[in-house]
Design an enzyme around this catalytic site. Sequence first.
Site, PDB file in Angstrom:
ATOM      1  N   HIS A  56       0.849  -1.204   0.000  1.00  0.00           N
ATOM      2  CA  HIS A  56       0.000   0.000   0.000  1.00  0.00           C
ATOM      3  C   HIS A  56       0.871   1.236   0.000  1.00  0.00           C
ATOM      4  O   HIS A  56       2.087   1.168   0.142  1.00  0.00           O
ATOM      5  CB  HIS A  56      -1.017  -0.024   1.145  1.00  0.00           C
ATOM      6  CG  HIS A  56      -0.447   0.096   2.523  1.00  0.00           C
ATOM      7  ND1 HIS A  56       0.372  -0.855   3.081  1.00  0.00           N
ATOM      8  CD2 HIS A  56      -0.588   1.062   3.465  1.00  0.00           C
ATOM      9  CE1 HIS A  56       0.695  -0.485   4.308  1.00  0.00           C
ATOM     10  NE2 HIS A  56       0.138   0.689   4.557  1.00  0.00           N
ATOM     11  N   HIS A  58       1.357   3.920   1.895  1.00  0.00           N
ATOM     12  CA  HIS A  58       1.882   4.699   3.014  1.00  0.00           C
ATOM     13  C   HIS A  58       3.402   4.804   2.960  1.00  0.00           C
ATOM     14  O   HIS A  58       4.103   3.842   2.625  1.00  0.00           O
ATOM     15  CB  HIS A  58       1.432   4.110   4.350  1.00  0.00           C
ATOM     16  CG  HIS A  58      -0.002   4.437   4.673  1.00  0.00           C
ATOM     17  ND1 HIS A  58      -0.769   3.692   5.538  1.00  0.00           N
ATOM     18  CD2 HIS A  58      -0.814   5.439   4.235  1.00  0.00           C
ATOM     19  CE1 HIS A  58      -1.989   4.225   5.614  1.00  0.00           C
ATOM     20  NE2 HIS A  58      -2.036   5.280   4.831  1.00  0.00           N
ATOM     21  N   ASP A  60       5.716   4.776   5.081  1.00  0.00           N
ATOM     22  CA  ASP A  60       6.565   3.843   5.831  1.00  0.00           C
ATOM     23  C   ASP A  60       6.663   2.471   5.151  1.00  0.00           C
ATOM     24  O   ASP A  60       7.370   1.586   5.636  1.00  0.00           O
ATOM     25  CB  ASP A  60       6.085   3.705   7.290  1.00  0.00           C
ATOM     26  CG  ASP A  60       4.708   3.093   7.416  1.00  0.00           C
ATOM     27  OD1 ASP A  60       3.781   3.561   6.725  1.00  0.00           O
ATOM     28  OD2 ASP A  60       4.544   2.132   8.200  1.00  0.00           O
ATOM     29  N   HIS A 114      -7.668  -0.265   5.631  1.00  0.00           N
ATOM     30  CA  HIS A 114      -6.566   0.577   6.123  1.00  0.00           C
ATOM     31  C   HIS A 114      -6.305   1.688   5.109  1.00  0.00           C
ATOM     32  O   HIS A 114      -6.310   2.873   5.440  1.00  0.00           O
ATOM     33  CB  HIS A 114      -5.339  -0.305   6.326  1.00  0.00           C
ATOM     34  CG  HIS A 114      -4.120   0.426   6.779  1.00  0.00           C
ATOM     35  ND1 HIS A 114      -4.019   0.993   8.022  1.00  0.00           N
ATOM     36  CD2 HIS A 114      -2.941   0.681   6.148  1.00  0.00           C
ATOM     37  CE1 HIS A 114      -2.817   1.570   8.132  1.00  0.00           C
ATOM     38  NE2 HIS A 114      -2.150   1.391   7.016  1.00  0.00           N
ATOM     39  N   ASP A 133      -0.455  -3.971   6.546  1.00  0.00           N
ATOM     40  CA  ASP A 133      -1.213  -3.248   7.573  1.00  0.00           C
ATOM     41  C   ASP A 133      -2.696  -3.598   7.531  1.00  0.00           C
ATOM     42  O   ASP A 133      -3.521  -2.854   8.066  1.00  0.00           O
ATOM     43  CB  ASP A 133      -1.014  -1.734   7.420  1.00  0.00           C
ATOM     44  CG  ASP A 133       0.407  -1.311   7.744  1.00  0.00           C
ATOM     45  OD1 ASP A 133       1.256  -2.174   7.992  1.00  0.00           O
ATOM     46  OD2 ASP A 133       0.674  -0.086   7.731  1.00  0.00           O
ATOM     47  N   HIS A 171       4.194  -4.632  10.741  1.00  0.00           N
ATOM     48  CA  HIS A 171       4.681  -3.941  11.943  1.00  0.00           C
ATOM     49  C   HIS A 171       4.810  -4.886  13.134  1.00  0.00           C
ATOM     50  O   HIS A 171       4.049  -5.849  13.265  1.00  0.00           O
ATOM     51  CB  HIS A 171       3.717  -2.819  12.353  1.00  0.00           C
ATOM     52  CG  HIS A 171       3.693  -1.660  11.425  1.00  0.00           C
ATOM     53  ND1 HIS A 171       4.528  -0.580  11.563  1.00  0.00           N
ATOM     54  CD2 HIS A 171       2.946  -1.419  10.317  1.00  0.00           C
ATOM     55  CE1 HIS A 171       4.287   0.298  10.591  1.00  0.00           C
ATOM     56  NE2 HIS A 171       3.329  -0.186   9.814  1.00  0.00           N
TER      57      HIS A 171
HETATM   58 FE    FE Z   1       2.494   0.886   8.099  1.00  0.00          FE
HETATM   59 ZN    ZN Z   2      -0.010   1.707   6.504  1.00  0.00          ZN
END
Ligand code: FE
Ligand code: ZN
Length: 257
Positions: A56, A58, A60, A114, A133, A171
Amino acid sequence: MAAEVRLVPCLSDNYAVLLRDPASNAVAVVDVPDPDAVIAALETEQWTPTHILVTHKHADHIQGIPAVKQRYGATVIGPRAEADAIPTLDVRVGEPDVVEVGELRAKVFDTPGHTAGHICYWFEKEKLLFSADTLFALGCGRSFERPAPVLWESLLKLRRLPDDTLVYCGHEYTLSNARFSVTVDPKNVALKTRLAEIEKARAANKPTVPSTLGEEKKTNPFLRADDPAIAEAIGMKGADAAAVFTEIRERKNTFRG
Ligand code: FE
Ligand code: ZN
């Protein structure tokens, strides 16, 4: 020969994963939170990435892609629905596409919630799920871009996969997730046992990823919103699963523990 997998801790709590197909020497990197950590891991293994699989948009998860792509020339594969937000994409995929890494094949699942375009990769033969995520060990991502019931449907899609699937999430949130989980599923003995194991692993600075999907089905409250025991524990006896899921997702948002 079985696929080889390496977990790469990045930043404060992110994971990238390296996946190698010994038959072809193809190597995929799943998400690139930190180029230095990923390149160091690749150099240690003496692996050259041929593919980067993106889950995705994002930052990070994608910020290290340009550096890795520039260094090795890997093909960047990622969610079609978020292509505009991921400038480095070469190949756009979504369900029911199949991604090939050498002789390894992954089915792509659309898992909105998410983010609206989040995808997961399932290597059926190798029994590997890259859930980023969407599904965490004992948790799930925040439903930033779609309502919680949409995320619940995405999680149900993943829950249908076999129990011996190894779940690589994005994560290391497991300890906090575990402490929350016991508040909404207090009578779950398997969950209490798992919390103790997680506390031990984290005290020793060991990763809790991957978990198995079988463990998640038994202990992750976000995969168990249709279990009457959870509805009852949170005072929602008889409520439908999407409503229960929404309530536990909201409680987790404000949980400090
Ligand atoms: Fe993340
Ligand atoms: Zn994310």
